[in-house]
Motif scaffolding. Structure first.
Motif: not given
Length: 195
Positions: A69-83
C-alpha cells in the motif's frame, strides 16, 4: 536567505523502525535528511522537522521490503539528492556502491568535489570525516537493526560561514521478557483461592 543558522538532522538505515530519541532530535531541527533504507512511508511521516524531510532510496527500499500500500510513496523517492544549505551544498547518497571506506571517501571527494559534505548510510556505522572537503558524514543506524552501540544520528548546524557537527548515539534498549518455566507455577498461581 535565512539569517539564522539552520539545524539539520541527518539519519539513515531505519529499516522500518525509528528510535523515538532520534525522532525527538529531528523535531528540534529545521530539516531532516534521510540517507536511505527507510523501510516504509510511516518512517517518513514520523519525522517532524520544522520545515521539510528529504529522503532517498537505499538498497533495501524496494517492493520486497515496503508494504504494498506504500509503493506509490517509494516510487517518489529519488536515488540521490542535492540539498542547498547556508554555506554550501550537501550530497545525499546511500553508499551501497562498494569499496572500502577509504575507497568510497576518495571516490566521493572526487565525484562531489563542489559539495561541502556528502551524507551516506548503508554501513550502519556512524562515521564523520572532516579532514578534507567535502566532509564525509555517515549518521549510523537510526532504528534498531545493527546499530553498533545504539541508535544514532547527526545534527548539523549550518551558517553562511560556519558549520558545526554533533554526533549523537543513544543507549541500546533491551526488552526484558519474563519467562515462566513450564515445570513451575507463577506467583499468581501460587495462591489460588480454589485450593
Amino acid at each position: 536567505m535565512i539569517d539564522r543558522p539552520v539545524r539539520v538532522a541527518i539519519l539513515a538505515d531505519t529499516h522500518g523502525f525509528l528510535d523515538s530519541r532520534v525522532a525527538e532530535q529531528v523535531s528540534h531541527c529545521d530539516i531532516a535528511l534521510h540517507a536511505g533504507d527507510v523501510g516504509g512511508a510511516d518512517i517518513l511521516f514520523a519525522l517532524h522537522p520544522r520545515e521539510e524531510v528529504i529522503a532517498i532510496r537505499g538498497n533495501n527500499d524496494d517492493a520486497a521490503h515496503w508494504p504494498e500500500t506504500e509503493l506509490d510513496t517509494l516510487e517518489k523517492l529519488p536515488r540521490e539528492a542535492s540539498v542547498e544549505l547556508p554555506g554550501g551544498r550537501v550530497k545525499l547518497i546511500h553508499g551501497d556502491d562498494g569499496g572500502s571506506i577509504e575507497q568510497r571517501h576518495r571516490r566521493y571527494r572526487r565525484d562531489y568535489a563542489d559539495y561541502r559534505a556528502v551524507v551516506y548510510g548503508h554501513s550502519h556505522q556512524q562515521l564523520t570525516d572532516q579532514s578534507a572537503t567535502p566532509w564525509m558524514l555517515n549518521p549510523g543506524a537510526a532504528g534498531r537493526t545493527r546499530t553498533y552501540g545504539g541508535p544514532a544520528c547527526l545534527i548539523l548546524t549550518c551558517g553562511e560561514h560556519d558549520w558545526q557537527l554533533e554526533a549523537l548515539r543513544f543507549e541500546p534498549r533491551s526488552i526484558r521478557r519474563r519467562r515462566r518455566r513450564p515445570d513451575t507455577r507463577s506467583v499468581d498461581d501460587a495462591h489460588d483461592p480454589d485450593d
